[in-house]
Design an enzyme around this catalytic site. Sequence first.
Site, PDB file in Angstrom:
ATOM      1  N   LYS A   1       0.923  -1.202  -0.018  1.00 54.98           N
ATOM      2  CA  LYS A   1       0.054  -0.322  -0.130  1.00 54.98           C
ATOM      3  C   LYS A   1       0.846   1.356  -0.151  1.00 54.98           C
ATOM      4  CE  LYS A   1      -3.830   2.288   0.386  1.00 54.98           C
ATOM      5  NZ  LYS A   1      -3.462   2.982  -0.800  1.00 54.98           N
TER       6      LYS A   1
ATOM      7  N   GLN B   1       7.263   3.780   3.819  1.00 51.76           N
ATOM      8  CA  GLN B   1       6.002   3.314   3.926  1.00 51.76           C
ATOM      9  C   GLN B   1       5.525   2.163   4.552  1.00 51.76           C
ATOM     10  OE1 GLN B   1       4.047   5.744   1.466  1.00 51.76           O
ATOM     11  NE2 GLN B   1       2.263   5.104   2.770  1.00 51.76           N
TER      12      GLN B   1
ATOM     13  N   LYS C   1       5.353   3.456   8.339  1.00 46.74           N
ATOM     14  CA  LYS C   1       4.284   4.279   8.461  1.00 46.74           C
ATOM     15  C   LYS C   1       3.002   3.247   8.608  1.00 46.74           C
ATOM     16  CE  LYS C   1       4.008   7.658   5.438  1.00 46.74           C
ATOM     17  NZ  LYS C   1       3.724   8.586   4.265  1.00 46.74           N
TER      18      LYS C   1
ATOM     19  N   LYS D   1       5.318   1.582  -3.144  1.00 52.23           N
ATOM     20  CA  LYS D   1       5.175   3.049  -3.861  1.00 52.23           C
ATOM     21  C   LYS D   1       5.516   3.056  -5.139  1.00 52.23           C
ATOM     22  CE  LYS D   1       5.000   7.529  -2.496  1.00 52.23           C
ATOM     23  NZ  LYS D   1       3.973   7.988  -1.230  1.00 52.23           N
TER      24      LYS D   1
ATOM     25  N   GLY E   1      -2.686   8.349  -4.100  1.00 53.65           N
ATOM     26  CA  GLY E   1      -2.231   9.695  -4.777  1.00 53.65           C
ATOM     27  C   GLY E   1      -0.792   9.931  -3.892  1.00 53.65           C
ATOM     28  N   ASP E   2      -0.135  11.040  -4.433  1.00 51.02           N
ATOM     29  CA  ASP E   2       1.093  11.518  -3.826  1.00 51.02           C
ATOM     30  C   ASP E   2       1.336  12.929  -4.654  1.00 51.02           C
ATOM     31  OD1 ASP E   2       3.343  10.826  -1.710  1.00 51.02           O
ATOM     32  OD2 ASP E   2       4.437  11.630  -3.291  1.00 51.02           O
TER      33      ASP E   2
ATOM     34  N   ASN F   1      -2.029  19.172  -1.770  1.00 50.55           N
ATOM     35  CA  ASN F   1      -3.300  18.481  -1.098  1.00 50.55           C
ATOM     36  C   ASN F   1      -2.682  18.547   0.643  1.00 50.55           C
ATOM     37  OD1 ASN F   1      -3.739  15.630   0.288  1.00 50.55           O
ATOM     38  ND2 ASN F   1      -5.363  16.376  -0.631  1.00 50.55           N
TER      39      ASN F   1
ATOM     40  N   SER G   1      -6.853   5.658   3.810  1.00 47.32           N
ATOM     41  CA  SER G   1      -6.800   5.021   2.668  1.00 47.32           C
ATOM     42  C   SER G   1      -7.233   3.638   3.003  1.00 47.32           C
ATOM     43  CB  SER G   1      -5.506   4.979   1.823  1.00 47.32           C
ATOM     44  OG  SER G   1      -5.261   6.099   1.155  1.00 47.32           O
TER      45      SER G   1
HETATM   46  P1  NDP Z   1       0.987  17.973  -4.223  1.00 50.20           P
HETATM   47  O1  NDP Z   1       1.386  17.416  -5.505  1.00 50.20           O
HETATM   48  O2  NDP Z   1      -0.717  18.127  -3.695  1.00 50.20           O
HETATM   49  O3  NDP Z   1       1.543  19.167  -3.697  1.00 50.20           O
HETATM   50  C1  NDP Z   1       3.049  19.307  -3.539  1.00 50.20           C
HETATM   51  C2  NDP Z   1       3.168  20.747  -3.275  1.00 50.20           C
HETATM   52  O4  NDP Z   1       4.834  20.868  -2.717  1.00 50.20           O
HETATM   53  C3  NDP Z   1       3.172  21.925  -4.383  1.00 50.20           C
HETATM   54  O5  NDP Z   1       2.680  23.019  -3.790  1.00 50.20           O
HETATM   55  C4  NDP Z   1       4.619  21.823  -4.836  1.00 50.20           C
HETATM   56  O6  NDP Z   1       4.677  22.975  -5.571  1.00 50.20           O
HETATM   57  C5  NDP Z   1       5.395  21.790  -3.654  1.00 50.20           C
HETATM   58  N1  NDP Z   1       6.812  21.181  -3.999  1.00 50.20           N
HETATM   59  C6  NDP Z   1       7.156  20.260  -4.666  1.00 50.20           C
HETATM   60  N2  NDP Z   1       8.298  20.022  -4.619  1.00 50.20           N
HETATM   61  C7  NDP Z   1       8.793  21.387  -4.318  1.00 50.20           C
HETATM   62  C8  NDP Z   1      10.199  21.860  -3.941  1.00 50.20           C
HETATM   63  N3  NDP Z   1      11.282  21.253  -4.397  1.00 50.20           N
HETATM   64  N4  NDP Z   1      10.220  22.981  -3.138  1.00 50.20           N
HETATM   65  C9  NDP Z   1       9.092  23.728  -2.751  1.00 50.20           C
HETATM   66  N5  NDP Z   1       7.841  23.220  -2.944  1.00 50.20           N
HETATM   67  C10 NDP Z   1       7.782  22.170  -3.666  1.00 50.20           C
HETATM   68  O7  NDP Z   1       1.368  16.791  -3.379  1.00 50.20           O
HETATM   69  P2  NDP Z   1       1.031  16.562  -1.695  1.00 50.20           P
HETATM   70  O8  NDP Z   1       0.565  17.756  -0.908  1.00 50.20           O
HETATM   71  O9  NDP Z   1       0.119  15.287  -1.709  1.00 50.20           O
HETATM   72  O10 NDP Z   1       2.389  15.810  -1.016  1.00 50.20           O
HETATM   73  C11 NDP Z   1       3.239  16.588  -0.462  1.00 50.20           C
HETATM   74  C12 NDP Z   1       4.215  15.771   0.432  1.00 50.20           C
HETATM   75  O11 NDP Z   1       3.434  15.048   1.276  1.00 50.20           O
HETATM   76  C13 NDP Z   1       5.112  14.595  -0.203  1.00 50.20           C
HETATM   77  O12 NDP Z   1       6.176  14.884   0.418  1.00 50.20           O
HETATM   78  C14 NDP Z   1       4.362  13.564  -0.198  1.00 50.20           C
HETATM   79  O13 NDP Z   1       5.142  12.417  -0.246  1.00 50.20           O
HETATM   80  C15 NDP Z   1       3.648  13.720   1.085  1.00 50.20           C
HETATM   81  N6  NDP Z   1       2.518  12.784   1.384  1.00 50.20           N
HETATM   82  C16 NDP Z   1       1.267  12.727   0.730  1.00 50.20           C
HETATM   83  C17 NDP Z   1       0.365  12.058   1.148  1.00 50.20           C
HETATM   84  C18 NDP Z   1      -1.113  12.322   0.581  1.00 50.20           C
HETATM   85  O14 NDP Z   1      -2.121  11.800   0.958  1.00 50.20           O
HETATM   86  N7  NDP Z   1      -1.059  12.868  -0.532  1.00 50.20           N
HETATM   87  C19 NDP Z   1       0.373  11.331   2.332  1.00 50.20           C
HETATM   88  C20 NDP Z   1       1.577  11.393   3.366  1.00 50.20           C
HETATM   89  C21 NDP Z   1       2.432  12.071   2.737  1.00 50.20           C
HETATM   90  P3  NDP Z   1       5.023  22.992  -7.459  1.00 50.20           P
HETATM   91  O15 NDP Z   1       3.497  23.197  -7.904  1.00 50.20           O
HETATM   92  O16 NDP Z   1       5.859  24.159  -7.665  1.00 50.20           O
HETATM   93  O17 NDP Z   1       5.596  21.476  -7.695  1.00 50.20           O
HETATM   94  O1  2IT Z   2       3.099   8.884   1.387  1.00 53.29           O
HETATM   95  C1  2IT Z   2       1.967   8.397   1.704  1.00 53.29           C
HETATM   96  O2  2IT Z   2       1.519   7.978   2.797  1.00 53.29           O
HETATM   97  C2  2IT Z   2       0.707   8.696   0.583  1.00 53.29           C
HETATM   98  N1  2IT Z   2       1.299   9.365  -0.293  1.00 53.29           N
HETATM   99  C3  2IT Z   2      -0.484   8.001   1.045  1.00 53.29           C
HETATM  100  C4  2IT Z   2      -0.543   6.786   0.674  1.00 53.29           C
HETATM  101  C5  2IT Z   2      -1.822   6.024   0.496  1.00 53.29           C
HETATM  102  O3  2IT Z   2      -1.894   4.727   0.040  1.00 53.29           O
HETATM  103  O4  2IT Z   2      -2.804   6.664   0.913  1.00 53.29           O
END
Ligand code: NDP
Ligand code: 2IT
Length: 385
Positions: free
Chosen positions: A29, A50, A53, A65, A104-105, A180, A317
């Site tokens: 997952k 992961q 986590k 992943k 997603g990620d 997100n 999830s």
């Molecule tokens: P999104 O794609 O929704 O958003 C990512 C954000 O981070 C964007 O604003 C992006 O800007 C910015 N970003 C990416 N790279 C950089 C950088 N080098 N410097 C500054 N800003 C940056 O992704 P998420 O919000 O889903 O994910 C964000 C983090 O959280 C990641 O590390 C992801 O692995 C982690 N995560 C996500 C989960 C989820 O459920 N979605 C769960 C757990 C962890 P830009 O538009 O300029 O690229």
């Molecule tokens: O990094 C993470 O934990 C995620 N991007 C969410 C993974 C998931 O299966 O919901």
Amino acid sequence: RVPWVDDKGEIQVNRGFRVQFNSAIGPYKGGLRFHPSVNLSIIKFLGFEQIFKNSLTGLPIGGGKGGYDFDPKGKSDNEIMKFCQSFMTELYRHIGPNVDVPAGDIGVGGREIGYLYGQYKRIRNANDQGVLTGKGLTYGGSLARTQATGFGIIYFVEEMLKEAGKTINGQTVVISGAGNVAIYAVKKAQELGAKVVAMCDSSGYIFDEDGIDLPLVQQIKEIERKRIKEYAVRKPSAKYFEGNKGIWTVKADVVIPCATQNEIDLNDAKIIVENGTFAVGEGANMPCTNEAEQYFLEKGILLAPSKAANAGGVATSALEMTQNSMRLSWSFEEVDEKLHGIMVNIFKNTRDAAKEYGFEGNYLVGANIAGFIKVADAMMAQGIV
Ligand code: NDP
Ligand code: 2IT
């Protein structure tokens, strides 16, 4: 190889990965990342994290992943759909509700999951809804999954602050990213009485001394899919600064990096400590370098490690998978309450493991130990396989 045809009729070829790391406690997952920087090394570190986590959530999910070196920026909906369909045409044979469940990620949200699910269903000719999570609410998604990662981070940080006799209420907070995770971390922090003054994307950061106007951020990012710079154009009290490092110079009590890995290095950590920050909550996966984490710990900063703090997304999830298996949908409040309970538990288990093994207050070590033990026990119990 993920071949697809763009809107100009030109052939594009991207490279995709799925790493199935450990299935001792449940189906593989973990999310899928669409970003030009994606390579096998990044997907392996994310998959390895992961495992532990997912173990911390207390739910039956293994670790995996995936990702693709595809840049979704500036692509039309049609191009995103074409890419997702081509990618699923290969991926489908490796996944399934009891085998491996992507989500997603970075770069993958509801739109992408919808196209991926549509193609999976078309190929399999079956409504195996539990094969993907983060689905839309009309075809098996869970209420509160969109909010879950960001909300969960703040629930965890609040527990950590409570343990130290503090609360997030009334604190000034900086939250990096504008995707997100960042958006819903801002929402919950504000709901609990914090003042969030800065957010960013990879081009630059916004500072708003009046506090971030979240509906405006959501309009710009979720609806118009524009850059965060646009916020300062529309909000007179806000300033925009170019560059993705400046955000760490903004004074805050609590700092919550929610963009990407290694966004806080030792130099940034020194600035953050100098500015009087007392807590750091890792929202992104491994947003602080090792050196930055060690520096925070040396300086007595409260540090919420990513594999514990951001586990609310994957936990929800798993709740989506449960609802799919039961063929019913829980209300927003029901899911949010379960999420809150899970985050409180993760905090307790992390804190207690740190204490038991002689690292009291070091939640980084606590999360590693608490996550590891369950996986190791499950692997040993299942013999040499
Ligand atoms: P999104 O794609 O929704 O958003 C990512 C954000 O981070 C964007 O604003 C992006 O800007 C910015 N970003 C990416 N790279 C950089 C950088 N080098 N410097 C500054 N800003 C940056 O992704 P998420 O919000 O889903 O994910 C964000 C983090 O959280 C990641 O590390 C992801 O692995 C982690 N995560 C996500 C989960 C989820 O459920 N979605 C769960 C757990 C962890 P830009 O538009 O300029 O690229
Ligand atoms: O990094 C993470 O934990 C995620 N991007 C969410 C993974 C998931 O299966 O919901």
